[in-house]
Write an enzyme that holds these catalytic residues in place. Structure first.
Site, PDB file in Angstrom:
ATOM      1  N   VAL A 103     -36.773 -31.836   8.984  1.00  0.00           N
ATOM      2  CA  VAL A 103     -35.930 -31.257   9.096  1.00  0.00           C
ATOM      3  C   VAL A 103     -34.731 -30.812   7.634  1.00  0.00           C
ATOM      4  CG1 VAL A 103     -35.092 -33.710   8.408  1.00  0.00           C
ATOM      5  CG2 VAL A 103     -33.481 -32.133   9.471  1.00  0.00           C
ATOM      6  N   LYS A 104     -34.226 -29.982   7.543  1.00  0.00           N
ATOM      7  CA  LYS A 104     -33.477 -29.433   6.322  1.00  0.00           C
ATOM      8  C   LYS A 104     -31.827 -29.999   6.338  1.00  0.00           C
ATOM      9  CE  LYS A 104     -31.841 -26.377   3.627  1.00  0.00           C
ATOM     10  NZ  LYS A 104     -30.139 -26.292   3.833  1.00  0.00           N
TER      11      LYS A 104
END
Lengths: 325, 325, 325, 325, 325
Positions: free
Chosen positions: A214-215
């Protein structure tokens, strides 16, 4: 997989950092695990358990001139492939057009991540069009696919259901899923988009929905949701590393890779400060786009070298499932 | 199926309570019946015909900090698997991300239920995104799938049609369908969401649409629908066990398993009172989420032990198709 | 087909009334015709060319308490199966949940009709969710499928396109299609929903869209559409049998079976008067739901016996394709 | 194909008029061309290159009483089949229900055209529901399929995309596509719906989208679109034959069959005048519905006989690709 | 491929200009590359690396009379095929109806491009209906497919997702994708639709989404987006060739073919001036529609001959990946 620059030679046992991360990805296929290894083995951070990723979707998001006029060589997709290779990035993430434009020339030289949906700043709506599919990623020999979610927006329900289909196809193809989780719209204020509670929530939603990586944006100290205020009261959130650690906790207590970005162009010292906070807070690395290609190539290489040195420094003190033993 | 903790040894005849319940599920495949047995055989209530289920979707619904900060160990999905096992729950229900994160470590130790749709409190809309499918449940070796309906909301027609597709896939895979039926929106007041008439209606809608197990909130004495007021007039609805019995009647006169929850965190005595009312009213058991993991593990285990003792007490006096003979 | 109660023994030639009806269904498959015979052969009206159908979807439409509290035995789906069998109904029509709940116990004892879509009174919208499919009807060994249309409503275009898919699947499975055609919404007044012109139009739309059997409400003398006023002027529409005959004409001049209902609970004499008007006007029979199960079983059996006697009386004087020769 | 009434005996070479028309349909399959021949060979205009079609969708569009009460025999679908046969029409066009009701009795006696979508006057919206498919047309042995477009309406984009799917299926089945192109809604005034510029535009849109035959209303002299006013200025459009010729030009300069109708009921002399204008302007024939069945059968046969005589008169002076050499 | 008019005889090595262009299309299938060669080899510019394309979709977009009344021969689709052949165009682009109408007569004489979506000026909405598919293009032996995008409009997200499916089908069929990228709607002023920043952005979006060839309007000096004003400040954009070069840069620095049009009817000198600017700015050629067929055939041929001579003149000074070495 191009392992030429990897920290460990082909055939060698996996570095412990990679092994510990892989152990957190339960139930994944051999192909998905291999592609996670491919990302974690490449470039100057290969084998460290950290990732440094070059994203180039600003042409779509903000238009070509605003993205590349400052460094006109960057109009050419080949520029970014070469920069990603030369700076020792872990991977290069871009939309369909850019990845297609270099797929023969740079085959096998850098892991790529295909961004499947995209917004643009000509449009009014807060939505992302799905403009490529997992089949394109397979054809272009990508190591992962990327998808942007807007938690809080009216488009979220539709995006979530699109993501489900993407995740299904990606699983079948053995491609890890990297979710850009960017809260916006709905009840959120502009400041709220990077609030600590909101960023942690956004990271949590992404991993609940199946993201392998996840960013998010580096969170501020602001708390946005009235209902969450009590929970955060009394904590000391002034240290960005503490805030990073909170977001990593929200992503299954460190069982998922969490990347951070700083947003718009900034000075080098700020960027290096960010990297230190990410490392100390147990984050898995940085995504550095505009700060890489909107400066002269030599400056960019120097700056990126310093980021690499920060991440390569002695391991942080974090203790999550992926870092224990 | 992990029958290690089941009340009856493998190969033994089914306990009568399970046999009577199974007989109510006419026309179901052997696989669906086997999975019902799997749920009814596991844990400390195994073989009694009652179910005690641990749901962990609060991270998605309310955000990670509001759900887990009070007991930080609960940020880790493994915490909940272990709690479900150690407390003797019948099953563990959660979204895709959490179930994936423990699928290897806890394989075969606890029946799992995959929640296929989910709402979140960043969003404005009263809707649930379908973020996982029956194929995911099969891959994760779940014993059932879960789906949330919002009777009364504008989203209901779409949800009902999604549910139809889920039910079809679940039938083909031999997975029972557990429906969370939560009235809201439309003409309903906030109080009306737990009104006796509305909760009974919600339970009825779920079983009419093919739910094998329905989960509702414990109803209040309030009657919400003007058109229903006459029907309830003259009855004495002050005893919660009487209200439970009414809801069970509404679910095909006891031919379907009906579970109840009490909602937000409450004190232990209230929870135990709820369990007694559910048992006396002929309900099939409890779903206990936040009251399980938002307290220290030792406290939770103690409280859950008391709930188990209540359900394991002498059978209630209810007389429904599933309890006769 | 359970022909135990049919007017003609197995192997005998079809009664003339059934043969004349079948001849109107041109181009239908052998399986669809066999299922029409199955409906027309069962119960105390078997072989007469008339149908008497028990529908139980009031639990979904109005809620369980408003439907069944007056006769609590009716909460149990088995009650309705047994009532349909004992009263000599032609068929039992209900949603997925109810039919599933008795599919083993009552297999082969009564033809069933699966209602595929359903509305409920918690919802605001004038729409019906499609909650079951033709595949469910096949699995439950139904003799037909049912679908509700709302001519005049905003949902009509969507419903019509759903109906097309249902009709296609039903044709492939050899199941006749029974359409409940209930005008509402749009430009229609509440009174207009049962206006003579509107009911005739609703019956016509249903048969144009492929319904084998259409069910409408008994029309009033009111004319709703301004544009239709001239056409009806001068006619004497005070006799309900004349109004029934007009609706039957509108359904391809008697080439399609047309059933009527009287709506909400009424006294027995009104119901018998309705049946006489339907018989004399050339209607194909009655659908009697709430008036059957919202009274004590003995009363219901007595009342239904009288309705049967009315239909079994000497044939009406109507002359339509299905009654000629 | 029933060629019993065709102008040329079976096995003979195609009449020149048909051959010249077929040559305009480039790239079509043998089956599609055969069905065009089937339409052009049947009835009293068979072999002349002209078509006379009986459409009966008024029951759906305006309701049964407004359509048939004036001539009650017309409530029966068989009436229309027999009228089409006896009057020597080229084909009979109707919705699913009517065509189904006579498919056995009249098999092989008259080419039929299945209308796939339909509007009704109970509804508020300007839209047509797609209520039948090409598979139905194949099952009913139709010679073509019909589809109504509303250029200018908000529904046009959806209709156009539905038409694409219909055209694809029809091509695969070898069925020609007849498009009713009826402008309405959006920026159009009521008068504008039959304006010369708008009708020509509507015919052009239909043939651009793949219609083999287009049906429009006879245009008036009115010019609706501001932007088109200059183009028409200076022309003399008072002769209806000149207006017909303009519309035929707009349909690929005569490469596509263009049919005209006059709309609501009218006196016989007006209808014959229309037919003369269509013939002289190079139109391909007439669609005559309400004017056929809303008068006594004998009157209708007489009037249609006169229309046939007009079309059968010496060829017009038009010169289009289909009439040259 | 009709190579009769190509600059190089069959079997000869590819001209260098074509080879350099092909090298930019990385990762494309042999069939897609062959079709690019087919376009680049045909007509009087064959082998030069430039394209001159005749588009005829004005009948759909503006209506037949506004498009063809000025030159009535142009009502006939054959007129345009013959004009494209005789004037030495590279290809002929049109909707389904027109291409179908000449597919037999002109088979093998001119490469064709099927336009898959279309807008019309009767409609209010800024949207394009998808009225043909890649399967139609294959059936009609087209060399490419065309699709129109409206960046900035509310319809963009839907169009982008439609384009994705078209691109997938086109790739499977080996057909290059030509995108007409026409900004409009949303926040854009009318002037903004041809603003330099907006046109460059539109070209960039098209190539990011997988277009092999992009077609835009010649940009003005106007800068529309506030956020882009700084980036363009200080540049001298008065020379149209400089503006063309900027747009070509925005399309991956010359790695994609970029075609330009001038819009509505104009005088010959303006058209020739445009062609010179396109050539000098490194554009790949012109699309000339209304200026070709809205003048007498002899005039059109003369004017097009001059455009050909301009493009055939000594190569421009541009230096892009496709023109280097």
């Amino acid at each position: 997989m191009n392992v030429a620059r990897a920290a460990s030679p082909p055939g060698a046992a996996l570095p412990g950092a990679i092994r510990r991360i892989l152990d957190c990805y339960e139930g994944e296929s051999a192909a998905t695990r291999r592609n996670l290894v491919r990302l974690l083995s490449h470039g100057r951070l290969g084998g460290s358990g950290r990732l440094l990723i070059l994203p180039v979707d600003q042409g779509v998001e903000h238009g070509p001139a605003r993205s590349f006029a400052i460094n006109p060589a960057a109009y050419d997709p080949h520029y970014h492939f070469q920069l990603a290779i030369d700076a020792g990035f872990s991977a290069f993430a871009a939309p369909l057009g850019i990845l297609s434009a270099g797929t023969d020339t740079f085959a096998g030289q850098i892991p790529t991540i295909l961004k499947l949906n995209a917004a643009n700043s000509l449009a009014v709506a807060h939505d992302q069009a799905v403009v490529a599919g997992v089949d394109d990623a397979v054809r272009l020999d990508c190591a992962a696919v990327g998808f942007t979610l807007y938690p809080g927006s009216d488009a979220f329900v539709d995006q979530a259901e699109e993501l489900r289909l993407v995740a299904r196809d990606a699983r079948a193809a053995g491609l890890p899923l990297l979710v850009w989780s960017y809260p916006r719209g709905g009840m959120l204020s502009k400041t709220g988009e990077t609030a600590l509670d909101v960023v942690a929530y956004a990271a949590h939603l992404a991993v609940e929905m199946g993201a392998h990586i996840v960013k998010v944006k580096l969170p501020s100290e602001h708390i946005e949701q009235e209902a969450a205020r009590d929970v955060y009261a009394g904590g000391n959130w002034s240290d960005p590393a503490v805030r990073v650690r909170h977001v990593v906790e929200a992503a299954f207590a460190g069982r998922r890779l969490v990347l951070f970005s700083g947003g718009a162009s900034r000075d080098t010292q700020s960027l290096l400060g960010d990297a230190r906070a990410i490392r100390e807070g147990g984050g898995s690395g940085s995504i550095v786009g505009r700060n890489s290609f909107q400066r002269p190539r030599a400056d960019a290489l120097a700056m990126l070298g310093e980021i690499v040195r920060i991440y390569a420094a002695a391991n942080s003190t974090r203790s999550t499932p992926a870092t224990r033993n």
